[in-house]
Design an enzyme around this catalytic site. Sequence first.
Site, PDB file in Angstrom:
ATOM      1  CG  ASP A   1      -0.004   0.275   2.476  1.00  0.00           C
ATOM      2  OD1 ASP A   1       0.631  -0.540   2.701  1.00  0.00           O
ATOM      3  OD2 ASP A   1      -0.436   0.978   3.109  1.00  0.00           O
TER       4      ASP A   1
ATOM      5  CD  GLU B   1       3.517   1.647   6.822  1.00  0.00           C
ATOM      6  OE1 GLU B   1       4.818   2.122   8.383  1.00  0.00           O
ATOM      7  OE2 GLU B   1       3.456   2.031   5.932  1.00  0.00           O
TER       8      GLU B   1
END
Length: 451
Positions: free
Chosen positions: A92, A156
């Site tokens: 991500d 994250e």
Amino acid sequence: MSSIPVAETVASLMPRAKAELTELVAFRSVADFDQFPKSESEGAARWVADALRAEGFQDVALLDTPDGTQSVYGYLPGPEGAKTVLLYAHYDVQPPLDEAAWSTPPFELTERDGRWYGRGAADCKGGVIMHLLALRALKANGGIPVHVKVIAEGSEEMGTGGLERYAEEHPDLLEADTIVIGDAGNFRVGLPTVTSTLRGMTMVRVQIDTLEGNLHSGQFGGAAPDALGALIRVLDSLRAEDGSTTVDGLTVESSWEGLQYDAEQFRQDAKVLDGVELIGSGTVADRIWARPAVTVLGIDCPPVVGATPSVQASARALISLRVPPGVDAAEATKLLQAHIEAHTPWGARVRTEQIGQGQAFRADTSSPAYQAMADAMAVAYPGQEMQYAGQGGSIPLCNTLAALYPHAEILLIGLSEPEAQIHAVNESVSPQELERLSVTEALFLRNYAAS
């Protein structure tokens, strides 16, 4: 066994690495599904899973984590009786911010001036590619001498804790003798560095309300309490005159012992405008690695264009607070919320909501794995010795893994050196760093297996 074939193999794989990073960067995998389609993150997760299967990984799975995102897991068995190493990265990315401000499209990997530009190129899709390169180099030169687990996180950057909670619910899944977190970076290009500390973080949303609705500023201004003005007063209270963070009850005088950050070099790395002062006190290393730092991430208020002459009834802000090792992030959150409430003027109604948190981390640099990494870096970066630095950012999973596996050694390396400009426009990765750190990781795995 010589390290030369490993380096030669990685060098030969760099065109493939660029092509793969191009594919991975193309996914707009921001784990904020109010802004970006969830299908983009799911596509990136499938890409990582397919890459692991192609390398012979077993038990490859898309893990549905409690925050609604997916993490990718795979296991590659090594020789019988070998140690187990967990390799971490995340797929991500941060939002691209103002796409028009990018010199090239953020989700198209573009080569310019010897660097590869694109959102996630360094943080941390490049980390996924680094792991793949290291494993391929070992497979081509005698085989992988350890059991390997790979985990690629899907949220994250949002700090929503999905993988941490999943790991706590499945404690055997990520257990390893050593964990390599591929989400840090060298102190500068060409200087091999392990990150020995991470600041923790908390994010708090604050809303202030003063009126039932907006009022004409000419008719009511001067007596009617302005929510935006009250919010500005609150935010200003979070900093001293020199810019140091001032949260009531929070320690702010810690010092950094170790590699120092030259102030002029920091100005260049941070691209501080001429004549603008750095904020805070102490050394630069103190300020960014050893002391708390508050940042106002956003404010909800009328834009200048189209604003009306009104006293604002409500205003909101999102505040980030980074805290050094030794400060509990949960306690820091309470202190921040109490400070906001205590400094809200005029009896205005104030609400605070925590929306993300991660604890600080400090590594045990005396462990055998660190010697194996130092030896690997000395080969991959001839003439340079491994350095220890802090990291102002946080990786919440580190403390979860340290708590679950207290015997495990945790090392942090990666591609996010200052020129990478992670989280900003025009993020980029140095292909030379990608190559050298892939060689480093391959040699580390070999050294560690023999230790």
